[in-house]
Design an enzyme around this catalytic site. Structure first.
Site, PDB file in Angstrom:
ATOM      1  N   HIS A 314     -25.169 -26.959   9.733  1.00 42.29           N
ATOM      2  CA  HIS A 314     -23.903 -26.751  10.557  1.00 42.29           C
ATOM      3  C   HIS A 314     -23.036 -26.273   8.900  1.00 42.29           C
ATOM      4  O   HIS A 314     -23.873 -26.919   8.009  1.00 42.29           O
ATOM      5  CB  HIS A 314     -22.837 -26.867  10.830  1.00 42.29           C
ATOM      6  CG  HIS A 314     -22.943 -27.411  12.038  1.00 42.29           C
ATOM      7  ND1 HIS A 314     -22.895 -28.739  13.612  1.00 42.29           N
ATOM      8  CD2 HIS A 314     -22.773 -26.673  13.419  1.00 42.29           C
ATOM      9  CE1 HIS A 314     -23.027 -28.383  14.374  1.00 42.29           C
ATOM     10  NE2 HIS A 314     -23.344 -27.322  14.469  1.00 42.29           N
ATOM     11  N   PHE A 493     -24.457 -31.213   6.941  1.00 43.78           N
ATOM     12  CA  PHE A 493     -24.961 -32.394   6.854  1.00 43.78           C
ATOM     13  C   PHE A 493     -26.011 -32.787   8.328  1.00 43.78           C
ATOM     14  O   PHE A 493     -25.613 -33.843   8.003  1.00 43.78           O
ATOM     15  CB  PHE A 493     -24.167 -33.845   6.228  1.00 43.78           C
ATOM     16  CG  PHE A 493     -23.307 -33.111   4.582  1.00 43.78           C
ATOM     17  CD1 PHE A 493     -24.067 -32.879   3.646  1.00 43.78           C
ATOM     18  CD2 PHE A 493     -22.257 -33.786   4.641  1.00 43.78           C
ATOM     19  CE1 PHE A 493     -23.373 -32.402   2.926  1.00 43.78           C
ATOM     20  CE2 PHE A 493     -21.015 -33.642   3.608  1.00 43.78           C
ATOM     21  CZ  PHE A 493     -21.840 -32.874   2.943  1.00 43.78           C
ATOM     22  N   HIS A 494     -25.806 -31.262   8.670  1.00 42.18           N
ATOM     23  CA  HIS A 494     -26.476 -31.992  10.075  1.00 42.18           C
ATOM     24  C   HIS A 494     -27.781 -30.651   9.999  1.00 42.18           C
ATOM     25  O   HIS A 494     -28.193 -30.453  11.737  1.00 42.18           O
ATOM     26  CB  HIS A 494     -25.217 -31.530  10.879  1.00 42.18           C
ATOM     27  CG  HIS A 494     -23.976 -31.860  10.659  1.00 42.18           C
ATOM     28  ND1 HIS A 494     -22.804 -31.243  11.604  1.00 42.18           N
ATOM     29  CD2 HIS A 494     -23.739 -33.101  10.555  1.00 42.18           C
ATOM     30  CE1 HIS A 494     -21.651 -31.900  12.099  1.00 42.18           C
ATOM     31  NE2 HIS A 494     -21.841 -32.982  10.761  1.00 42.18           N
ATOM     32  N   PRO A 495     -28.682 -31.148   9.163  1.00 42.08           N
ATOM     33  CA  PRO A 495     -30.222 -30.373   9.383  1.00 42.08           C
ATOM     34  C   PRO A 495     -30.542 -31.238  10.581  1.00 42.08           C
ATOM     35  O   PRO A 495     -31.196 -32.352  11.094  1.00 42.08           O
ATOM     36  CB  PRO A 495     -31.187 -30.609   8.424  1.00 42.08           C
ATOM     37  CG  PRO A 495     -30.609 -32.406   7.853  1.00 42.08           C
ATOM     38  CD  PRO A 495     -28.844 -32.007   8.303  1.00 42.08           C
TER      39      PRO A 495
END
Length: 557
Positions: A314, A493-495
């Site tokens: 995101h 920070f949503h890999p």
């Protein structure tokens, strides 16, 4: 001899003795993060299996981890944060992005902003449609129900799972009322439970806390697991690679306290190092794009080009405004305010220090024509400045009242890669997000910006806005919204997705039972296996995935 004592003793006797002793472990879990901690507890509960969990970082004992608002301290702390950077991206003006990742027990769940979001039902139905059989919404909803204990404003409790999820809508800052009024003014829906059946609309974010302290997977799952004699945690264990007997994963090579060790697993090795590190461990082990591995001096065991691919994340942006009434800045900036909220926290375990900086927001459709929510919004009653201070960066609330309105497109279509930069396990990964690569993603950025613009122009938020902190969102054209996004956006920070789950090796890395295609005795269990990025924050889906994965592993045992 007690297993823990035996482990310490054998370490002193050298790596050969360690390898012989640890051959009795059934499962070796690589990574004590959000997924690894859940696996350790679930796989050890029966007492039949011996578990070793390896963590490259430390024990995660920083007091800022336990304190919910301590996120502002751990965000740049190298003792608990790997502090990665992406490669430069042409679509973002040649900028590199900061990629914080948890370094220690609890992983990124120990340093995140604590928003607990299951995701939208369609996210998981899309998983199954993408080939992840058995991971549809009806199935994963049952797992969520098993893992959660939910607490509401009236202290009513539902469920008896290890993960405590709190509805803190009775504690969020009074300034948030303007956001809810603005949403109502635009005719947008209101949700009383972002993790419930009616999850679309303006909502107070739920957070995973208990007793005013962070309830991450290390506290909820690993802490009770470590009380069992069949579980051992090894920190400071930097995994070099997985070794194979033929095509079967047999042992883990690692560095620990200056020694090179090789530890064998009796049943399976489970890779739970996260969407950044798991593909890198596979590649260093010879499972990845063969040509790239050879360039780093690694002999390919299996040519698996999808390892490291399918990277999704995101991207979000914040718009900052000065406020006409007190916000969290008023409490958290002056010394007397800090003392006041600290005393409130010590005496009651409530107040701003017990909450997330992300207090409300929700899932929204940028237009009524959308078939499902396409944006996630945030309204934070605080603004802040980040200032370099030697080797650390200080996050400080601004000396005037302010608030943030931000958004992220929920389901980006761009795909990037994560690969090793060298065979050395201490070398940072090469992160290439490939942001805004599709016209659809660019259109969704404009749609999200226009939605926030309409909110900022409502009479409800106009009453709260003293003035903008440049740029002024209210005056931007669609073209300027996109240009500003390119200039200022950052990862949320949503890999996910770098070891994608699917039915065969032609398009994926692991099977729906999370077994690595083409080899035996090896699974990946973390956010890297997501076929598609969920619409919201990814920590809850990662723990859910690990909770259910443990059932699959035990079934196969």
């Amino acid at each position: 001899m007690d297993l823990h004592v035996c482990f310490v003793t054998t370490l002193r006797q050298g790596s050969e003795r360690v390898a012989r002793t640890l051959a009795t472990f059934d499962y070796i879990i690589i990574g004590a993060g959000s997924a690894g901690c859940v696996l350790a507890e679930r796989l050890s509960a029966s007492g039949r299996h011996k578990i070793l969990i390896l963590e490259a970082g430390g024990r995660g004992r920083s007091p800022w981890i336990a304190l919910p608002l301590g996120y502002g301290k751990t965000f740049f702390d190298p003792s608990v944060n790997w502090k990665y950077e992406s490669e430069s991206e042409a679509a973002l003006g040649g900028r590199k992005s900061y990629w914080p990742r948890g370094k220690g027990v609890g992983g990124s769940g120990a340093i995140n902003a604590l928003v607990y979001a299951r995701g939208l039902p369609r996210d998981f139905d899309d998983w199954e449609a993408a080939g992840a059989t058995g991971w549809n919404w009806n199935t994963v909803r049952e797992t969520y129900d098993q893992m959660e204990t939910r607490i509401g404003p009236s202290c009513a409790r539902t469920g008896d799972g290890p993960m405590t999820v709190q509805d803190v809508s009775d504690q969020i800052h009074p300034a948030t009322r303007h956001f809810f009024d603005a949403a109502q003014e635009l005719g947008l829906p209101r949700s009383s439970d972002i993790n419930g059946e009616a999850c679309e609309g303006a909502a107070a974010y739920q957070i995973n806390t208990s007793g005013g302290r962070r309830m991450h997977s290390a506290r909820a799952y690993l802490a009770p697991a470590l009380k069992r004699p069949n579980v051992t945690l090894m920190t400071g264990a930097l995994v070099k690679r997985i070794e194979f007997d033929g095509k079967r994963a047999a042992s883990v090579q690692l560095q620990h306290r200056g020694r090179n060790l090789s530890l064998r697993a009796g049943r399976e090795i489970i890779l739970a190092a996260g969407a950044v590190s798991s593909p890198c461990v596979l590649q260093r082990s010879g499972v990845g794009p063969a040509q790239d591995l050879q360039a780093h001096g690694i002999t390919p065991l299996l040519d698996a080009p999808h390892v490291g691919g399918n990277l999704q994340d995101h991207l979000g942006i914040n718009y900052y405004f000065r406020a006409t009434e007190p916000t969290l800045n008023t409490l958290l900036r002056p010394l007397h305010g800090k003392l006041r909220v600290a005393l409130q926290y010590v005496l009651t375990r409530r107040g701003p220090l017990s909450l997330s900086v992300n207090q409300c927001g929700g899932y929204f459709r940028s237009s009524p024509n959308m078939s499902a929510p396409d944006q996630q919004l945030y309204f934070n009653p605080v603004t802040y400045t980040t200032t370099p201070n030697g080797k650390r960066t200080v996050v400080q609330p601004d000396p005037f009242p302010g608030f943030i309105l931000g958004f992220q497109p929920a389901r980006p279509t761009s795909r990037g890669r994560i690969d090793i930069s060298a065979a050395d396990p201490s070398a940072p990964p090469r992160i290439c997000p490939n942001s805004l690569a599709t016209e659809e993603d660019q259109a969704q950025v404009i749609a999200g910006g226009l939605l926030c613009q309409r909110l900022a122009q409502t009479s409800a938020l106009t009453r709260l806005i003293e003035g903008p902190m440049a740029p002024d969102l209210r005056c931007l054209t669609p073209e300027q919204i996109l240009a500003d996004f390119r200039e200022r956006c950052g990862t949320v920070f949503h890999p996910t997705g770098t070891c994608r789950m699917g039915p065969d090796a032609r398009h994926s890395v692991v099977s729906p039972r999370l077994k690595v295609h083409g080899v035996a005795g090896l699974r990946v269990v973390d956010a890297s296996v997501f076929p598609n990025l969920t619409s919201g924050n990814t920590n809850a889906p990662t723990m859910m995935l690990a909770h259910r994965a443990a059932d699959l592993i035990l079934e196969d045992a």
